[in-house]
Design a protein around this motif. Structure first.
Motif, PDB file in Angstrom:
ATOM      1  N   THR A  31      13.335  -9.733 -20.929  1.00 44.17           N
ATOM      2  CA  THR A  31      14.313  -8.682 -21.222  1.00 44.17           C
ATOM      3  C   THR A  31      15.519  -9.307 -21.919  1.00 44.17           C
ATOM      4  O   THR A  31      15.589 -10.517 -22.060  1.00 44.17           O
ATOM      5  N   TRP A  35      19.081  -4.852 -24.377  1.00 43.36           N
ATOM      6  CA  TRP A  35      18.161  -3.788 -23.940  1.00 43.36           C
ATOM      7  C   TRP A  35      18.694  -3.131 -22.671  1.00 43.36           C
ATOM      8  O   TRP A  35      18.764  -1.906 -22.571  1.00 43.36           O
ATOM      9  N   ARG A  39      19.882   0.751 -22.504  1.00 42.99           N
ATOM     10  CA  ARG A  39      19.052   1.720 -21.762  1.00 42.99           C
ATOM     11  C   ARG A  39      19.640   2.156 -20.427  1.00 42.99           C
ATOM     12  O   ARG A  39      19.214   3.162 -19.871  1.00 42.99           O
ATOM     13  N   THR A  40      20.593   1.326 -19.874  1.00 40.80           N
ATOM     14  CA  THR A  40      21.084   1.665 -18.528  1.00 40.80           C
ATOM     15  C   THR A  40      22.602   1.637 -18.392  1.00 40.80           C
ATOM     16  O   THR A  40      23.137   2.258 -17.474  1.00 40.80           O
ATOM     17  N   CYS A 114      18.412   6.603  -2.150  1.00 38.79           N
ATOM     18  CA  CYS A 114      19.736   6.650  -2.779  1.00 38.79           C
ATOM     19  C   CYS A 114      20.532   7.890  -2.375  1.00 38.79           C
ATOM     20  O   CYS A 114      21.744   7.927  -2.553  1.00 38.79           O
ATOM     21  N   GLY A 154      10.780  -3.519 -15.365  1.00 38.74           N
ATOM     22  CA  GLY A 154      11.125  -2.095 -15.321  1.00 38.74           C
ATOM     23  C   GLY A 154      11.941  -1.709 -14.095  1.00 38.74           C
ATOM     24  O   GLY A 154      12.580  -0.653 -14.068  1.00 38.74           O
ATOM     25  N   ILE A 157      15.804  -5.020 -12.979  1.00 39.15           N
ATOM     26  CA  ILE A 157      17.080  -5.015 -13.718  1.00 39.15           C
ATOM     27  C   ILE A 157      18.041  -3.941 -13.205  1.00 39.15           C
ATOM     28  O   ILE A 157      19.223  -3.967 -13.523  1.00 39.15           O
ATOM     29  N   PHE A 159      18.739  -2.658  -9.917  1.00 38.53           N
ATOM     30  CA  PHE A 159      19.339  -2.535  -8.587  1.00 38.53           C
ATOM     31  C   PHE A 159      20.221  -3.726  -8.207  1.00 38.53           C
ATOM     32  O   PHE A 159      20.060  -4.828  -8.728  1.00 38.53           O
ATOM     33  N   GLY A 219       9.575   5.198 -14.056  1.00 38.05           N
ATOM     34  CA  GLY A 219      10.951   5.341 -14.536  1.00 38.05           C
ATOM     35  C   GLY A 219      11.215   6.630 -15.291  1.00 38.05           C
ATOM     36  O   GLY A 219      12.243   7.275 -15.086  1.00 38.05           O
ATOM     37  N   PHE A 223      13.789   9.523 -14.187  1.00 35.10           N
ATOM     38  CA  PHE A 223      14.884   9.824 -15.115  1.00 35.10           C
ATOM     39  C   PHE A 223      15.029  11.342 -15.300  1.00 35.10           C
ATOM     40  O   PHE A 223      16.118  11.907 -15.191  1.00 35.10           O
ATOM     41  N   ALA A 256      23.069   5.189 -11.091  1.00 36.01           N
ATOM     42  CA  ALA A 256      21.731   4.666 -11.375  1.00 36.01           C
ATOM     43  C   ALA A 256      21.619   4.192 -12.818  1.00 36.01           C
ATOM     44  O   ALA A 256      21.083   3.123 -13.090  1.00 36.01           O
ATOM     45  N   ASN A 257      22.121   5.000 -13.735  1.00 35.57           N
ATOM     46  CA  ASN A 257      21.902   4.732 -15.150  1.00 35.57           C
ATOM     47  C   ASN A 257      22.917   5.554 -15.946  1.00 35.57           C
ATOM     48  O   ASN A 257      23.032   6.772 -15.753  1.00 35.57           O
ATOM     49  N   ARG A 259      22.863   6.492 -18.953  1.00 37.04           N
ATOM     50  CA  ARG A 259      22.241   7.522 -19.792  1.00 37.04           C
ATOM     51  C   ARG A 259      21.944   8.796 -18.996  1.00 37.04           C
ATOM     52  O   ARG A 259      22.005   9.906 -19.538  1.00 37.04           O
ATOM     53  N   ILE A 260      21.624   8.635 -17.716  1.00 39.39           N
ATOM     54  CA  ILE A 260      21.409   9.820 -16.868  1.00 39.39           C
ATOM     55  C   ILE A 260      22.726  10.599 -16.764  1.00 39.39           C
ATOM     56  O   ILE A 260      22.764  11.826 -16.920  1.00 39.39           O
ATOM     57  N   GLY A 315      17.227  10.211  -5.618  1.00 40.46           N
ATOM     58  CA  GLY A 315      16.484   8.967  -5.486  1.00 40.46           C
ATOM     59  C   GLY A 315      15.141   9.154  -4.813  1.00 40.46           C
ATOM     60  O   GLY A 315      14.550  10.241  -4.881  1.00 40.46           O
TER      61      GLY A 315
HETATM   62  C1  LIG Z   1      13.646   2.245 -16.169  1.00 38.05           C
HETATM   63  C2  LIG Z   1      14.219   2.801 -17.448  1.00 38.05           C
HETATM   64  C3  LIG Z   1      15.557   2.104 -17.746  1.00 38.05           C
HETATM   65  C4  LIG Z   1      13.263   2.502 -18.577  1.00 38.05           C
HETATM   66  O1  LIG Z   1      13.819   2.990 -19.793  1.00 38.05           O
HETATM   67  P1  LIG Z   1      12.950   3.869 -20.761  1.00 38.05           P
HETATM   68  O2  LIG Z   1      13.805   4.158 -21.913  1.00 38.05           O
HETATM   69  O3  LIG Z   1      12.387   5.030 -19.975  1.00 38.05           O
HETATM   70  O4  LIG Z   1      11.842   2.868 -21.168  1.00 38.05           O
HETATM   71  P2  LIG Z   1      10.259   3.060 -21.078  1.00 38.05           P
HETATM   72  O5  LIG Z   1       9.823   3.020 -19.644  1.00 38.05           O
HETATM   73  O6  LIG Z   1       9.884   4.241 -21.930  1.00 38.05           O
HETATM   74  O7  LIG Z   1       9.803   1.753 -21.780  1.00 38.05           O
HETATM   75  C5  LIG Z   1      10.020   1.534 -23.168  1.00 38.05           C
HETATM   76  C6  LIG Z   1       9.613   0.126 -23.475  1.00 38.05           C
HETATM   77  O8  LIG Z   1      10.581  -0.780 -22.936  1.00 38.05           O
HETATM   78  C7  LIG Z   1       9.907  -1.756 -22.157  1.00 38.05           C
HETATM   79  N1  LIG Z   1      10.791  -2.190 -21.060  1.00 38.05           N
HETATM   80  C8  LIG Z   1      10.874  -1.722 -19.814  1.00 38.05           C
HETATM   81  N2  LIG Z   1      11.812  -2.401 -19.126  1.00 38.05           N
HETATM   82  C9  LIG Z   1      12.310  -3.329 -19.997  1.00 38.05           C
HETATM   83  C10 LIG Z   1      13.299  -4.328 -19.883  1.00 38.05           C
HETATM   84  N3  LIG Z   1      13.986  -4.547 -18.737  1.00 38.05           N
HETATM   85  N4  LIG Z   1      13.580  -5.080 -20.972  1.00 38.05           N
HETATM   86  C11 LIG Z   1      12.934  -4.893 -22.128  1.00 38.05           C
HETATM   87  N5  LIG Z   1      11.975  -3.965 -22.287  1.00 38.05           N
HETATM   88  C12 LIG Z   1      11.680  -3.180 -21.228  1.00 38.05           C
HETATM   89  C13 LIG Z   1       8.662  -1.084 -21.659  1.00 38.05           C
HETATM   90  O9  LIG Z   1       7.688  -2.038 -21.313  1.00 38.05           O
HETATM   91  C14 LIG Z   1       8.269  -0.278 -22.879  1.00 38.05           C
HETATM   92  O10 LIG Z   1       7.629  -1.119 -23.777  1.00 38.05           O
HETATM   93  P3  LIG Z   1       6.380  -0.595 -24.630  1.00 38.05           P
HETATM   94  O11 LIG Z   1       6.936   0.544 -25.464  1.00 38.05           O
HETATM   95  O12 LIG Z   1       5.995  -1.798 -25.406  1.00 38.05           O
HETATM   96  O13 LIG Z   1       5.369  -0.160 -23.625  1.00 38.05           O
HETATM   97  C15 LIG Z   1      14.433   4.330 -17.353  1.00 38.05           C
HETATM   98  O14 LIG Z   1      13.198   4.983 -17.316  1.00 38.05           O
HETATM   99  C16 LIG Z   1      15.227   4.748 -16.164  1.00 38.05           C
HETATM  100  O15 LIG Z   1      16.365   4.343 -15.994  1.00 38.05           O
HETATM  101  N6  LIG Z   1      14.660   5.624 -15.305  1.00 38.05           N
HETATM  102  C17 LIG Z   1      15.321   6.072 -14.108  1.00 38.05           C
HETATM  103  C18 LIG Z   1      15.233   4.989 -13.106  1.00 38.05           C
HETATM  104  C19 LIG Z   1      16.190   5.143 -11.969  1.00 38.05           C
HETATM  105  O16 LIG Z   1      17.334   5.451 -12.156  1.00 38.05           O
HETATM  106  N7  LIG Z   1      15.687   4.882 -10.766  1.00 38.05           N
HETATM  107  C20 LIG Z   1      16.437   4.907  -9.569  1.00 38.05           C
HETATM  108  C21 LIG Z   1      16.743   6.298  -9.224  1.00 38.05           C
HETATM  109  S1  LIG Z   1      17.534   6.327  -7.681  1.00 38.05           S
END
Ligand SMILES: CC(C)(COP(=O)(O)OP(=O)(O)OC[C@H]1O[C@@H](n2cnc3c(N)ncnc32)[C@H](O)[C@@H]1OP(=O)(O)O)[C@@H](O)C(=O)NCCC(=O)NCCS
Length: 345
Positions: A31, A35, A39-40, A114, A154, A157, A159, A219, A223, A256-257, A259-260, A315
Motif C-alpha cells: 500500500t 492510496w 481512499r480513507t 463500532c 483492505g 490500514i 483501524f 469493504g 461503505f 471510519a472513513n 469519504r463516508i 459497524g
Molecule cells: C476498504 C476501503 C477503503 C476500500 O476502498 P475501495 O475504494 O472500496 O477499494 P476497493 O475495495 O474497490 O479496491 C480497489 C482496489 O484497491 C486495492 N486496495 C485495497 N486496499 C488497498 C490498500 N490498502 N492499498 C492499496 N490498494 C488497495 C484493491 O485490492 C483493489 O485492487 P484491484 O482493483 O486491483 O482489485 C473502502 O471500501 C471502505 O472504507 N469501506 C468501508 C470500510 C469501513 O469503514 N469499515 C468499518 C466500518 S465500522
C-alpha cells in the motif's frame, strides 16, 4: 415519575503512545500513504505498546472522566463498557475495569462493534431516566489491533487502538440525551466479522493457518451501508428531537472513513465544518471512535454548554446507533487540560 435526562459531567480519553503511520504500513503490506489518504483520509493510527491492555486503556480514560466530574470510584453507580476486543473471553471487560478502578458498583459490557458506545450511552440514559442510578461511567475502549490481519491491506490500514469515557448524571436542565435510534441488520453480519475462535468455529491450528481469527470485511458493502445509515439515522434522530439536521451545532460521525462522511454530508446538504473529524490521527477505533471524537470536540471548544450534537455510529452487526444530546453547564466550563492518569493513582 420525575424523569431526568442524562447529561455529561465528565470526560476523558487515552490513546497509546505508539504511532503507526501509513508509511510504516507500506513496509508491511502493498500500500501507499497516497492510496490510504485518498481512499480513507487516515494518516496514522495508534497501536498498543506492551503495557496497554483493554483494561489499562479504559481505566486511564475513566480516571480523567471522573476527575473532570469531581467524583471518585465510590460515587459510580454503574459502569457500562462498549467493547469487542476483550482482554479475555471470560469474564467480560467491564468486570476487570471495575476492579482496577476500585469501584464496587455493577458493571456490564455491550458488544455492538463500532456502534457499541452509543448503545452504551443510551443504556445508561435509561437508568438515569428511571432514577435507578445517578452516576454512570460510559466507556468505549478497543484494542482492535490484536484482531487485525497485517497481511490484509483492505482491513489493517483502517483501524487503531484507543479509549474514551464520559460520566453521565441526571440533568437539572434540558441538557442531556434528547433522542436516539438503535438498529441492527444481522442479515449483513458476514460483511464484517471474525470467522474463527468462537463456538461455531473454535480456535484450532486450522483457524490460525487460515487466519480466520482476524477481521474479515466486505469493504464496499460496509461503505454503502455506512453512508445510508449515517444519513438516515441523523435525519431520524433530529426529527425525533424536534429539530432539523442543520440545527445541530456539531455532528459527531463514527470515524471510519472521510469519504463516508463527505458522501453523507453531500446528501444531507451540510458543510463539512459541521462534522467533527479526528480519524486522520487515530483511524477507526471502533467503539472508542465516537467518545474519542466527543471528548476532543469538548477539549477543543467545538462543543460548549447548550450546544446540541448529533452522534451516529455504524459497524459490525451490521449495526447502527445515533443520539442527539445537548451539552450541560459543565461542558466548556472546565479547564479540560488532561491530567496524567498516573497522578491520580
Ligand atoms: C476498504 C476501503 C477503503 C476500500 O476502498 P475501495 O475504494 O472500496 O477499494 P476497493 O475495495 O474497490 O479496491 C480497489 C482496489 O484497491 C486495492 N486496495 C485495497 N486496499 C488497498 C490498500 N490498502 N492499498 C492499496 N490498494 C488497495 C484493491 O485490492 C483493489 O485492487 P484491484 O482493483 O486491483 O482489485 C473502502 O471500501 C471502505 O472504507 N469501506 C468501508 C470500510 C469501513 O469503514 N469499515 C468499518 C466500518 S465500522
Amino acid at each position: 415519575m420525575n424523569m431526568r435526562r442524562a447529561e455529561i459531567t465528565g470526560w476523558g480519553k487515552y490513546v497509546p503512545e505508539k504511532v503507526l503511520t501509513n508509511d510504516d504500513l507500506s513496509k508491511i503490506v502493498d500500500t501507499t500513504d497516497e492510496w490510504i489518504v485518498a481512499r480513507t483520509g487516515i494518516k496514522e493510527r495508534r497501536v498498543r505498546s506492551a503495557t496497554d491492555t483493554t483494561t489499562t486503556m479504559a481505566v486511564a480514560a475513566s480516571h480523567d472522566a471522573m476527575r473532570v466530574a469531581g467524583l471518585t470510584a465510590a460515587d459510580i453507580d454503574l459502569i457500562v463498557v462498549a467493547n469487542s476486543s476483550p482482554d479475555y473471553l471470560l469474564p467480560a471487560p467491564a468486570n476487570f475495569i471495575q476492579h482496577e478502578l476500585g469501584a464496587t458498583c455493577p458493571a456490564l459490557t455491550i458488544a455492538a462493534g463500532c456502534s457499541g458506545w452509543v448503545y452504551a450511552l443510551v443504556t445508561g440514559d435509561q437508568f438515569i431516566q428511571t432514577g435507578a442510578y445517578k452516576c454512570i461511567l460510559v466507556i468505549g475502549v478497543e484494542l482492535i489491533s490484536y484482531a487485525l490481519d497485517y497481511t490484509d491491506r483492505g482491513t489493517c490500514i483502517l483501524f487503531g487502538d484507543g479509549a474514551a469515557a464520559v460520566v453521565i448524571q441526571p440533568s437539572q436542565t434540558d441538557a442531556g440525551v434528547m433522542s436516539f435510534e438503535l438498529g441492527s441488520d444481522g442479515g449483513q453480519a458476514y460483511n464484517l466479522w471474525v470467522p474463527g475462535g468462537g463456538t461455531a468455529n473454535p480456535l484450532s491450528q486450522k483457524v490460525i493457518d487460515q487466519r480466520e481469527h482476524y477481521i474479515r470485511m466486505n469493504g464496499q458493502e460496509v461503505f454503502k451501508f455506512a453512508v445510508r445509515k449515517l444519513t438516515s439515522c441523523l435525519n431520524n434522530i433530529t426529527t425525533q428531537a424536534g429539530m432539523s439536521v442543520s440545527d445541530l451545532d456539531l455532528v459527531i460521525p463514527h470515524q471510519a472513513n472521510l469519504r463516508i462522511i463527505e458522501t453523507a454530508a453531500r446528501s444531507l446538504n451540510l458543510p463539512m465544518d459541521k462534522f467533527f473529524v479526528n480519524l486522520h490521527k487515530y483511524g477507526n477505533t471502533s467503539a472508542a471512535s465516537i467518545p474519542l471524537a466527543l471528548v476532543e470536540a469538548i477539549e477543543e471548544g467545538r462543543l460548549k454548554a447548550g450546544d446540541v450534537t448529533g452522534m451516529v455510529a455504524f459497524g459490525s452487526g451490521l449495526s447502527w446507533a445515533g443520539a442527539v444530546m445537548r451539552m450541560g453547564a459543565k461542558v466548556g466550563a472546565v479547564n479540560a487540560a488532561p491530567v496524567e492518569a498516573a497522578a491520580l493513582l
